[in-house]
Write a protein that holds these residues in place. Structure first.
Motif, short mmCIF file in Angstrom:
data_model
loop_
_atom_site.label_atom_id
_atom_site.label_comp_id
_atom_site.label_asym_id
_atom_site.label_seq_id
_atom_site.Cartn_x
_atom_site.Cartn_y
_atom_site.Cartn_z
N ALA A 1 0.84 -1.21 0.00
CA ALA A 1 0.00 0.00 0.00
C ALA A 1 0.87 1.25 0.00
O ALA A 1 0.55 2.24 -0.67
N GLN A 2 1.98 1.23 0.74
CA GLN A 2 2.90 2.37 0.69
C GLN A 2 3.46 2.53 -0.72
O GLN A 2 3.71 3.66 -1.18
N PHE B 1 -7.39 7.45 -0.30
CA PHE B 1 -7.51 6.34 -1.24
C PHE B 1 -6.22 6.15 -2.06
O PHE B 1 -6.24 6.12 -3.29
N PRO B 2 -5.07 5.97 -1.38
CA PRO B 2 -3.80 5.90 -2.11
C PRO B 2 -3.56 4.58 -2.81
O PRO B 2 -2.77 4.52 -3.76
N ALA B 3 -4.22 3.50 -2.35
CA ALA B 3 -3.89 2.17 -2.91
C ALA B 3 -5.11 1.27 -2.81
O ALA B 3 -5.09 0.23 -2.17
N VAL B 4 -6.18 1.66 -3.50
CA VAL B 4 -7.43 0.91 -3.37
C VAL B 4 -7.76 0.18 -4.66
O VAL B 4 -7.67 0.75 -5.75
N PRO B 5 -8.15 -1.08 -4.56
CA PRO B 5 -8.56 -1.83 -5.75
C PRO B 5 -10.06 -1.76 -6.01
O PRO B 5 -10.52 -2.32 -7.01
N TRP B 6 -10.80 -1.09 -5.12
CA TRP B 6 -12.27 -1.10 -5.21
C TRP B 6 -12.77 0.18 -5.85
O TRP B 6 -12.38 1.28 -5.46
N ARG C 1 0.32 0.21 -4.56
CA ARG C 1 -0.11 -0.95 -5.33
C ARG C 1 -1.29 -1.62 -4.62
O ARG C 1 -1.14 -2.60 -3.89
N GLY C 2 -2.46 -1.08 -4.85
CA GLY C 2 -3.65 -1.59 -4.20
C GLY C 2 -3.98 -3.01 -4.58
O GLY C 2 -4.42 -3.81 -3.75
N ASP C 3 -3.80 -3.35 -5.86
CA ASP C 3 -4.09 -4.72 -6.29
C ASP C 3 -3.18 -5.72 -5.59
O ASP C 3 -3.62 -6.81 -5.20
N LYS C 4 -1.92 -5.37 -5.41
CA LYS C 4 -0.99 -6.26 -4.73
C LYS C 4 -1.33 -6.37 -3.25
O LYS C 4 -1.28 -7.46 -2.66
N ALA C 5 -1.68 -5.25 -2.61
CA ALA C 5 -2.09 -5.30 -1.21
C ALA C 5 -3.32 -6.18 -1.05
O ALA C 5 -3.41 -6.99 -0.12
N ASP C 6 -4.27 -6.05 -1.98
CA ASP C 6 -5.47 -6.87 -1.94
C ASP C 6 -5.12 -8.35 -2.13
O ASP C 6 -5.72 -9.24 -1.50
N PHE C 7 -4.14 -8.64 -2.99
CA PHE C 7 -3.70 -10.02 -3.18
C PHE C 7 -3.16 -10.61 -1.89
O PHE C 7 -3.49 -11.75 -1.53
N TYR C 8 -2.33 -9.85 -1.19
CA TYR C 8 -1.76 -10.37 0.05
C TYR C 8 -2.84 -10.59 1.11
O TYR C 8 -2.80 -11.58 1.85
#
Length: 755
Positions: A587-588, A645-650, A591-598
């Motif tokens: 998230a820092q 909303f710096p790293a959101v996949p939604w 990369r919201g998609d990657k954070a969501d993956f983890y």
């Protein structure tokens, strides 16, 4: 008297911040929004009988706790009785044996007929377990809750005709550290003996299980059953006292109470107010439900004046970890209090303040005049005991192997206190708790820093939790020293304190040896590469959560990415909080998609049906830390900038009363993949800088009038906000509806065992 007044001041400060003015209540968003139905959509369901702690319902109030599941090899349901203050008091045997939390006992509900089915619901909105147990002889309608303000467990059962003779049976457990179970392979220290057996007695209609302890004091379980027609209500309570034996009278008084209906009123109101303090809705309904369950779990496990959350919370199941861990667990458990706007639960600040004299005693005697520390493991009052053999771990001395020189835990703990200060901007937290204790924590390091031939300050060997290899210039400690010295300098300036150590802090910052790095990124320490699977991100604290090395520095991006990828690439020892740490670092990195993956990997691999978590035994910090990972995707406010909303996949998000650093309350709406509007309320008048994807923004006050702001060279907005003022940001020409409420998403299976 001075100490008492200071502590009272700190407690009042946190309570006052938590109770300060809020934005308009979400429930006013529209008639289509109903808090009860919204929170209820996250309820856990059981259509099958839970058979373990990791499957069943749980209740609690920070002190009293209960997990509910089938009694093994019996036609019965177990209702555990557990309490966060109940512990042994023999420090000579160390934290894990002589100061361990102690099992108490459990009730079994034993029906007349064989159990054939269950239909149970954990009603989050009311914090009650409700439902029906079906048997071959009839049915039992169940309602149970642990009162949020009283040490009282109420279980109400309405039996059908064939089940009126069901039984409640109490089973006391041996009052001994769970660490003694042979399955954990840990021998107690020499001379360690069992506590006396429990004494079963009664006082009129109140039954008692009185547990005396070898070290003095006692804990007492009291219970009383009230029958009204076909309804039978069991009231039970636990009281603890040490060294006096005064618990019997309190336990009896606790169960001589009113009706369950009367008790439920203020219990429910407290929980309704708790949920309304903030709001979050996302389209991923499985993750959204997980989020609201974690808020329920946390409020069941924590209170400011209660012991800092142990590894199991108040629910002591069989575990090799029957105490409180300070090298990651506590820190992760309490991160969510800030974003969720629940600073009133801050037991970390309360505990280190109240037991600061104990923290001094945890370092070797020759350093106590100016230093303090916290060991890996402590009891409820932050004491570790003697550290004999494998019974506990002292703070240790850099440069020496025994005890393990794990010396940074107090400094990391104080980062949590600093977060509370930054999210409230209450100078009393800074002046009375953080500054004096951080000064002592950094002083301990100063006793061991030496100047090398390169002119840099170096550390002898210390221990990076939990890698297993000591290393000089350990990155865990270097990161904490840098953060600590920088924070002390900034704190002294803010408090207008001319501290004689300021030149030392400045020199240390200027001349501390750089972080050891190799081709794979950050090492454990000088000469010790990161070369094996390791669940802990202790060698990466400078990236997260300290934000001392950040993605905003282009020169550091390759190092951050290499370090993250190398750490996460080693399978084998990875655990759940590995993935919450990786999500927050991602998230820092925006990369919201990657954070969501983890987070998805965490859910898939580790989270149990009731959202609990297991390593060797139950551990509570990982699911709670997943909330902070979500927060890091939704809003980051480190470094004086509020990143919305710096790293959101939604594509759709609804957020209200999210607390940020600088003591701002943030509300925001994301619609069709872009931020529609942002609203900020300042509680302290701190500088307000906002980073957003809103194009051509305008800023207005709460009455719709234009508010002064400037656009910084990087596009951030600097807004002039005094204490109590609000700002609304939206695109020029847009007229957004500032209401917040649930966003639409595809239905998802309920947590629990829904069938």
């Amino acid at each position: 008297m001075v100490e008492l007044n200071r502590r009272t001041l700190i407690g009042g400060a946190l309570a006052g911040v938590a109770g300060s003015a809020l934005l308009p209540d979400i429930a006013s968003a529209g008639d289509d929004f109903n808090w009860k139905d919204f929170v209820g959509s996250s309820d856990l369901l059981w259509k099958k009988m839970p058979t373990t702690w990791y499957e069943g319902p749980y209740l609690g109030n920070g002190y009293l706790g209960s997990g509910i599941y089938a009694e093994p090899n019996a036609n019965a349901i177990r209702f555990n009785v557990q309490h966060s203050q109940v512990q042994d008091h023999r420090p000579e045997f160390g934290a894990l044996f002589g100061l361990a939390r102690l099992p108490i006992g459990y009730f079994t509900l034993e029906p007349v007929g064989a159990i054939t089915g269950v239909d149970l619901r954990m009603d989050l909105w009311n914090a009650e377990l409700t439902g029906t147990i079906t048997t071959a002889a009839g049915s039992l309608r169940l309602r149970a809750f642990i009162h949020t303000k009283r040490d009282l467990y109420a279980i109400d059962v309405q039996a059908s005709e064939g089940e009126r003779a069901f039984k409640w049976v109490f089973h006391p457990l041996k009052a001994i550290s769970p660490r003694t179970d042979p399955k954990w392979g840990r021998q107690p220290p020499a001379g360690f003996t069992d506590n006396p057996p429990v004494q079963l007695t009664n006082a009129g209609d109140v039954q008692l299980a009185v547990q005396p302890l070898n070290a003095g004091g006692e804990h007492v379980t009291a219970w009383r059953e009230v029958t009204r027609g076909t309804r039978r209500t069991l009231f039970t309570s636990v009281a603890w006292s040490h060294p006096a034996k005064t618990a019997v009278r309190r336990a009896i008084g606790n169960v001589r109470c009113g009706s369950i209906e009367g008790l439920a009123v203020d219990h429910r109101l407290w929980w309704h107010d708790f949920y309304r303090k903030s709001f979050l809705s996302i389209p991923d309904k499985r993750l959204q439900a997980f989020y609201w369950i974690q808020l329920y779990k946390f409020a069941s496990a924590a209170r400011k004046e209660a012991p800092a959350i142990a590894t199991c919370g108040p629910w002591l199941e069989n575990t090799p970890w029957p105490n409180t861990w300070w090298n990651l667990n506590v820190q992760l458990e309490y991160w969510l209090i800030h974003g969720s706007n629940h600073v009133e639960f801050d037991a970390v600040t309360y505990s280190v303040d109240r037991y600061r004299d104990v923290l001094v005693e945890q370092v070797p005697a020759e350093y106590r005049h100016d230093s303090a520390g916290i060991p890996r493991t402590t009891d409820t009052v932050l004491n570790n005991g003697a550290g004999i053999g494998n019974s506990g771990y002292g703070v240790g001395i850099p440069g020496k192997d025994v005890p393990t020189p794990e010396v940074g835990n107090l400094t990391w703990t104080l980062h949590n206190v600093w977060l509370t200060y930054r999210h409230t901007m209450d100078d009393r937290v800074l002046r009375n708790v953080l500054f004096p204790l951080l000064r002592r924590a950094i002083n301990y390091y100063f006793h061991f820093l030496t100047k090398g031939s390169d002119g840099k300050w170096h550390l002898p060997i210390t221990f990076s939790p939990e890698y297993g290899v000591n290393a000089p210039d350990c990155n865990y400690d270097l990161a904490l020293i840098r953060w600590g010295c920088q924070t002390l300098i900034e704190s002294a300036k803010s408090l207008r304190v001319n501290d004689p150590l300021i030149p030392k802090w400045q020199d240390t910052l200027a001349n501390l040896t750089p972080y050891p790095v190799d081709k794979n990124g950050y090492m454990i320490g000088a000469g010790v590469p990161f070369a094996k699977s390791h669940r802990h991100y202790s060698h990466l604290l400078q990236i997260y959560p300290l934000y001392e090395v950040t993605w905003e520095d282009p020169a550091k991006r390759q190092l951050i990415e290499t370090s993250l990828n190398h750490w996460i690439s080693f399978e084998g020892a990875l655990q759940g909080y590995t993935f919450t740490g990786a999500a927050s670092i991602s998230a820092q990195m925006l990369r919201g998609d990657k954070a969501d993956f983890y987070l998805g990997e965490l859910m898939r691999r580790y989270i149990k049906p009731n959202t609990m978590y297991q390593e060797s035994g139950p551990v509570i910090e990982t699911p709670l830390s997943a909330v902070q990972s979500m927060y890091d995707m939704l809003c980051q406010s480190w470094g004086g900038v509020i990143r919305v909303f710096p790293a959101v996949p939604w594509p759709e998000i609804s957020l209200d009363n999210f607390r940020t650093q600088g003591a701002f309350l943030l509300s925001a709406s994301r619609q069709k993949g872009v931020t529609r509007w942002i609203r900020l309320r300042s509680e302290a008048g701190a500088p307000c800088v906002v980073r957003t994807d809103i194009k051509d923004p305008v800023v207005r006050d709460q009455r719709g009038r234009a508010r002064r702001f400037s656009v910084l060279p990087n596009g951030d907005l600097r807004i002039e906000l005094r204490r109590g003022e609000e700002a609304v940001i939206h695109r020029a020409g847009d007229k957004p509806d500032l209401k917040v409420g649930p966003v639409i998403g595809a239905p998802a299976p309920s947590w629990g065992l829904p069938g």
